[in-house]
Scaffold this motif. Structure first.
Motif, PDB file in Angstrom:
ATOM      1  N   ALA B  16       1.008  -0.715   0.249  1.00 25.88           N
ATOM      2  CA  ALA B  16       0.428   0.234  -0.141  1.00 25.88           C
ATOM      3  C   ALA B  16       1.284   1.265  -0.103  1.00 25.88           C
ATOM      4  N   GLN B  17       1.613   1.240   0.576  1.00 27.20           N
ATOM      5  CA  GLN B  17       2.789   2.606   0.970  1.00 27.20           C
ATOM      6  C   GLN B  17       3.250   2.946  -0.367  1.00 27.20           C
ATOM      7  N   ASP B  18       3.483   1.566  -0.786  1.00 28.03           N
ATOM      8  CA  ASP B  18       4.582   1.880  -1.740  1.00 28.03           C
ATOM      9  C   ASP B  18       4.336   2.321  -3.053  1.00 28.03           C
ATOM     10  N   HIS B  19       2.589   2.226  -3.194  1.00 24.35           N
ATOM     11  CA  HIS B  19       1.513   2.428  -4.643  1.00 24.35           C
ATOM     12  C   HIS B  19       1.550   4.485  -3.736  1.00 24.35           C
ATOM     13  N   PRO B  20       1.881   4.897  -4.250  1.00 28.70           N
ATOM     14  CA  PRO B  20       1.263   6.346  -3.835  1.00 28.70           C
ATOM     15  C   PRO B  20       0.126   6.660  -4.665  1.00 28.70           C
ATOM     16  N   GLU B  21      -0.064   6.151  -5.981  1.00 28.88           N
ATOM     17  CA  GLU B  21      -0.425   6.541  -6.909  1.00 28.88           C
ATOM     18  C   GLU B  21      -1.699   6.121  -6.922  1.00 28.88           C
ATOM     19  N   SER B  22      -1.281   4.554  -6.858  1.00 30.08           N
ATOM     20  CA  SER B  22      -2.839   3.864  -6.746  1.00 30.08           C
ATOM     21  C   SER B  22      -3.655   3.803  -6.636  1.00 30.08           C
ATOM     22  N   PRO B  23      -4.873   3.916  -7.506  1.00 27.91           N
ATOM     23  CA  PRO B  23      -6.319   4.227  -7.272  1.00 27.91           C
ATOM     24  C   PRO B  23      -6.608   3.935  -5.328  1.00 27.91           C
ATOM     25  N   LEU B  24      -6.705   2.067  -5.871  1.00 31.92           N
ATOM     26  CA  LEU B  24      -6.634   1.360  -4.658  1.00 31.92           C
ATOM     27  C   LEU B  24      -6.172   0.589  -4.463  1.00 31.92           C
ATOM     28  N   ALA B  25      -5.116   0.124  -3.296  1.00 25.50           N
ATOM     29  CA  ALA B  25      -4.089  -0.952  -3.057  1.00 25.50           C
ATOM     30  C   ALA B  25      -4.660  -1.143  -1.822  1.00 25.50           C
ATOM     31  N   ILE B  26      -4.434  -2.642  -1.824  1.00 21.58           N
ATOM     32  CA  ILE B  26      -4.635  -3.813  -0.428  1.00 21.58           C
ATOM     33  C   ILE B  26      -3.443  -4.391  -0.207  1.00 21.58           C
ATOM     34  N   ALA B  27      -2.936  -4.866   0.776  1.00 20.30           N
ATOM     35  CA  ALA B  27      -1.821  -5.842   1.722  1.00 20.30           C
ATOM     36  C   ALA B  27      -2.683  -6.532   2.021  1.00 20.30           C
ATOM     37  N   GLY B  28      -2.361  -8.003   2.095  1.00 19.94           N
ATOM     38  CA  GLY B  28      -2.724  -8.508   3.217  1.00 19.94           C
ATOM     39  C   GLY B  28      -3.844  -8.775   2.879  1.00 19.94           C
ATOM     40  N   LEU B  29      -4.767  -8.303   2.544  1.00 17.16           N
ATOM     41  CA  LEU B  29      -6.553  -8.868   2.920  1.00 17.16           C
ATOM     42  C   LEU B  29      -6.811  -9.688   2.987  1.00 17.16           C
ATOM     43  N   THR B  30      -7.748  -9.617   4.126  1.00 19.01           N
ATOM     44  CA  THR B  30      -7.881 -11.651   4.583  1.00 19.01           C
ATOM     45  C   THR B  30      -9.431 -11.703   5.516  1.00 19.01           C
ATOM     46  N   VAL B  31     -10.410 -11.391   4.694  1.00 21.87           N
ATOM     47  CA  VAL B  31     -11.462 -11.664   5.053  1.00 21.87           C
ATOM     48  C   VAL B  31     -11.912 -12.924   4.982  1.00 21.87           C
ATOM     49  N   ARG B  32     -13.482 -12.756   6.992  1.00 22.85           N
ATOM     50  CA  ARG B  32     -14.541 -14.395   6.569  1.00 22.85           C
ATOM     51  C   ARG B  32     -15.714 -13.878   6.954  1.00 22.85           C
ATOM     52  N   TYR B  33     -16.180 -14.825   6.757  1.00 24.36           N
ATOM     53  CA  TYR B  33     -17.337 -14.562   6.677  1.00 24.36           C
ATOM     54  C   TYR B  33     -18.203 -15.848   7.759  1.00 24.36           C
ATOM     55  N   ILE B  66     -13.866  -6.302  -3.100  1.00 25.38           N
ATOM     56  CA  ILE B  66     -14.029  -4.693  -3.232  1.00 25.38           C
ATOM     57  C   ILE B  66     -15.149  -3.972  -1.835  1.00 25.38           C
ATOM     58  N   LYS B  67     -15.550  -4.721  -1.322  1.00 29.74           N
ATOM     59  CA  LYS B  67     -16.915  -5.078   0.079  1.00 29.74           C
ATOM     60  C   LYS B  67     -15.185  -4.477   1.160  1.00 29.74           C
ATOM     61  N   ALA B  68     -14.327  -4.967   1.383  1.00 32.63           N
ATOM     62  CA  ALA B  68     -13.822  -4.921   2.106  1.00 32.63           C
ATOM     63  C   ALA B  68     -12.743  -3.992   2.123  1.00 32.63           C
ATOM     64  N   ALA B  69     -12.423  -3.958   0.885  1.00 40.55           N
ATOM     65  CA  ALA B  69     -11.431  -2.789   0.030  1.00 40.55           C
ATOM     66  C   ALA B  69     -12.291  -1.059  -0.057  1.00 40.55           C
ATOM     67  N   LEU B  70     -13.157  -1.757   0.324  1.00 41.76           N
ATOM     68  CA  LEU B  70     -13.695  -0.431   0.492  1.00 41.76           C
ATOM     69  C   LEU B  70     -14.580   0.089   2.002  1.00 41.76           C
ATOM     70  N   GLY B  71     -13.998  -0.696   2.394  1.00 42.42           N
ATOM     71  CA  GLY B  71     -14.727  -0.819   4.003  1.00 42.42           C
ATOM     72  C   GLY B  71     -16.217  -1.175   4.520  1.00 42.42           C
ATOM     73  N   ILE B  72     -17.081  -1.736   3.616  1.00 40.03           N
ATOM     74  CA  ILE B  72     -18.299  -2.450   3.899  1.00 40.03           C
ATOM     75  C   ILE B  72     -18.277  -3.002   4.885  1.00 40.03           C
ATOM     76  N   VAL B  73     -17.623  -3.866   4.123  1.00 38.90           N
ATOM     77  CA  VAL B  73     -18.064  -5.654   5.365  1.00 38.90           C
ATOM     78  C   VAL B  73     -16.538  -5.417   5.867  1.00 38.90           C
ATOM     79  N   PRO B  74     -16.457  -6.126   7.292  1.00 37.62           N
ATOM     80  CA  PRO B  74     -15.228  -5.820   7.757  1.00 37.62           C
ATOM     81  C   PRO B  74     -14.340  -6.575   7.637  1.00 37.62           C
ATOM     82  N   LYS B  75     -12.500  -6.515   7.666  1.00 36.92           N
ATOM     83  CA  LYS B  75     -11.402  -7.622   7.387  1.00 36.92           C
ATOM     84  C   LYS B  75     -11.177  -8.018   8.679  1.00 36.92           C
ATOM     85  N   VAL B  76     -10.739  -9.096   8.522  1.00 41.21           N
ATOM     86  CA  VAL B  76      -9.669  -9.878   9.573  1.00 41.21           C
ATOM     87  C   VAL B  76      -8.451  -9.257   9.772  1.00 41.21           C
ATOM     88  N   THR B  77      -8.378  -9.269   8.471  1.00 42.93           N
ATOM     89  CA  THR B  77      -7.018  -8.028   8.262  1.00 42.93           C
ATOM     90  C   THR B  77      -6.186  -7.302   7.541  1.00 42.93           C
TER      91      THR B  77
END
Lengths: 405, 269
Positions: B16-33, B66-77
């Motif tokens: 994420a920090q390495d891509h200041p230009e990127s409109p949407l960057a994610i790192a290590g995104l983990t989600v569970r229902y 995309i829901k986790a990236a936009l903060g609509i559903v919670p992410k684990v990490t």
């Protein structure tokens, strides 16, 4: 004639104040109730109102012990708000953390809290204080003998609640319609929901004295349901529900003030219900009468369309309604001859029929959705680019047929 | 810094920090229902100005991503940045178009009301809807060919028309990144063309577009980049490089026949 004086605020300062306070309460209840209804959580208001009873009773007992005087309205409001809040949290917790659906959670919370409240009320009956009678009014609503300070408190609190609802109307609308989009835009949907339920709780507690805890639900549900019959727009629904709620509370309170011992809450509910019945019959959008008229109009349009198509195919028309309609529209002369207008209307009907047939073939699911409108000119039903596509495909098919000949 | 964030850094994935230009960057995104992990350790940085398709089989976690990236559903990490900054600060630069099915179409609203919702943030708490807002909303409806439908009750729209209205609402936000969840699902061909025309036009003006996409046959025609997921990230990159037979086979496994995969991947090169 006795009812007219309070209805027009001519029955003394106190009664006028009570009536105005009740109307403000009705407006707030109608407005917040609209959002609760659109969020599909109307039953939660039932759980909240019944969960006020133990708090009401506990506050009464505590105040009698501490001061010897148990009927202070702010104290009773505070107590009922506490247990109503607990009830709300319990419904929320049961729904999220257990396998219970919300309706089951509401049923459980409602009955347990209300049962506990009834037990406490029985205990209060045995207390050695002469004030128990004052509590009975909170069950069914009573404005008789309301103190001026109480009426002022209700009016101000209802006004503040109304202002809060106005300020939050957009987040509420968004979360009710499309919570995911609201979340994507950074609205804290959880907290918006909490505010919605918090304001519902506030209205319930403020309205206990006027409408009674058993009947306040009618004030938060009936006006919004009635308003939905009159409009298809969110802002209008909230405003209409507020006006209906205010009217019901105003008229109900005025009638109650004009007669001895009539419970205010019951009268408000009856007025609100009367408004609902009138709306159900007469509303131009969703009313029963309008539905009948629409059905008749559709029938007429079908007869006209069939008649026009029959004209093109040179088929004889026997149906009397069809003949009447075609003559009334000037498409057939009295002697049965087709007029030039009739011929061009028939061509238009044929073109639209062909478009519909193609649309039903190429977009079956969408055509099903729009089938209720298939008697309207197609240009009013489909967007222009889709219409152009249908037409070009029809033209292509016609050209192919021409080649084949 | 919290323990989880440090973990991400320790693993050397400070994407994420390495891509200041990127409109949407994610790192290590983990989600569970519930107990089921849906996404596991996904890293990705959207190139600026990309037209990105997120593809993968059903239940692969595309929408969840995309829901986790936009903060609509919670992410684990995991870490999410928008334009190189924490997600919460830059959310106003994003227009999100959810799936149509998530909404009650019997809601009392007209087409115009829905598009106006795209301007709610601008209107604030107390102000009323102005003529300026209404004009913006009508202009957006014009762009998706729905201007004549402004007063229509939303319950009377077809699926394609509903999707156009949702796109118009996103257009009203005048965002820099458009994130769309299956915009072409269940719409008619004319609507699909209308939507892709608007998206390509936005993309030509430098806006970044991200679509969860299910129709593999149109990936090469519509998009410049792909992100292939199936719980884990399978592949990413320009369509010509990443939309390959091997990657599709890895993501879809037996769900696509070998011939299908070859044909689809062949179409892109």
């Amino acid at each position: 004639m006795e009812i007219l004086a309070p209805l027009f605020l001519q029955a003394g300062y106190n009664t006028a104040l009570v009536t105005i306070g009740a109307a403000l309460l009705g407006a707030s209840a109608g407005a917040i109730g609209s959002f609760v209804l659109l969020r599909k959580r109307a039953l939660v208001s039932d759980a909240i109102s019944h969960a006020t009873l133990p708090g009401l009773a506990l506050a009464f007992i505590a105040m009698v012990w501490l001061t010897g005087e148990g009927r202070s309205l702010p104290g009773l409001m505070l107590g009922s708000a506490l247990t109503a809040g607990l009830g709300l949290l319990a419904v929320d917790w049961l729904t999220r953390r257990t396998r219970l659906a919300e309706d089951a959670a509401i049923g459980a919370v409602l009955s347990v809290f209300f049962g506990f409240g009834v037990v406490l009320m029985t205990v209060i009956q045995t207390l050695n204080t002469g004030e128990q009678a004052g509590l009975a009014g909170y069950l069914l609503g009573s404005t008789a003998g309301m103190l001026r300070s109480e009426a002022e408190l209700i009016a101000v609190a209802a006004g503040v609640t109304g202002a809060a609802i106005f300020a939050l109307r957009r987040p509420f609308t968004l979360v009710c319609f499309d919570p995911e989009y609201a979340g994507g835009r950074g609205y804290p949907t959880g907290r918006v929901d909490l505010a919605l339920m918090g304001l519902l709780l506030a209205v319930t507690v403020i309205g206990l004295k006027v409408a009674g805890l058993v009947l306040i639900v009618a004030l938060t549900i009936t006006p919004p349901v009635t308003a939905r019959l009159w409009t298809d727009r969110p802002g209008q629904m909230v405003v209409i529900a507020a006006l209906l709620g205010a009217a019901a509370a105003w008229i109900g309170t005025a009638i109650s003030a004009s007669g001895e011992g009539l419970p205010t809450g019951a009268l408000i509910v009856l007025v609100a219900f009367a408004l609902f019945v009138i709306s159900l019959l007469l509303s131009p959008k969703r009313g029963l009468l309008a539905g009948l008229i629409r059905q008749r109009r559709f029938q007429t349009l079908v007869h006209e369309r069939q008649g026009l198509l029959a004209i093109l195919r040179n088929e004889p028309i026997y149906d009397s309604l069809t003949l009447r309609r075609l003559k009334a529209r000037g498409w057939l002369r009295a002697d049965g001859q087709v007029t030039p207008e009739g011929l061009s209307a028939a061509r238009r009907a044929e073109a639209d029929a062909a478009r519909w047939q193609l649309y039903r073939q190429s977009h079956p699911a969408e055509a099903e959705l729009l089938s209720g409108r298939m008697m309207e000119p197609m240009a009013r039903v489909l967007p222009p680019d889709l219409l152009a596509e249908l037409d070009s495909r029809l033209a292509l098919a016609a050209a192919k047929r021409g080649e084949a000949l | 810094m919290t323990a989880t964030a440090e973990l991400v850094v320790d693993a050397g994935r400070r994407i994420a920090q390495d891509h200041p230009e990127s409109p949407l960057a994610i790192a290590g995104l983990t989600v569970r229902y519930g107990d089921k992990p849906v996404l596991f350790g996904v890293d990705y940085a959207t190139p600026p100005g990309a037209m990105l398709a997120i593809i993968g089989p059903n239940g692969a976690g595309k929408s969840t991503l995309i829901k986790a990236a936009l903060g609509i559903v919670p992410k684990v990490t995991g870490e999410v940045t928008l334009f190189g900054r924490p997600q919460a600060q830059e959310r106003h630069r994003i227009a999100y178009v959810p799936q149509r099915a998530g909404v009650d179409w019997d809601f009392p609203a007209t087409v115009l009301d829905v598009v106006l919702m795209g301007l709610y943030r601008e209107m604030g708490l107390w102000r009323f809807t102005g003529a300026r807002h209404r004009k913006t909303a009508l202009d957006c409806l014009e762009r998706v060919g729905m201007r004549n439908f402004a007063d229509r009750q939303i319950g009377q729209l077809s699926g394609g028309q509903q999707q156009r209205v949702f796109l118009a609402r996103a257009l009203a936000q005048d965002a820099e990144l458009y994130v769309m969840d299956e915009p072409f699902a269940g719409v008619d061909a004319a609507t699909e063309r209308a939507i892709i025309t608007v998206l390509k036009e936005l993309n030509a003006r430098g806006k970044t577009i991200i679509c969860v996409h299910h129709d593999l046959a149109t990936v090469a025609e519509y998009f410049t980049h792909v992100l292939i997921v199936n719980m884990h990230k399978i592949a990413e990159g320009p369509v010509a490089e990443a939309f390959t037979e091997a990657n599709l086979q890895a993501a879809y496994g037996g769900r696509l026949s070998g011939a299908q995969v070859t044909r689809l991947a062949g179409a892109s090169s």
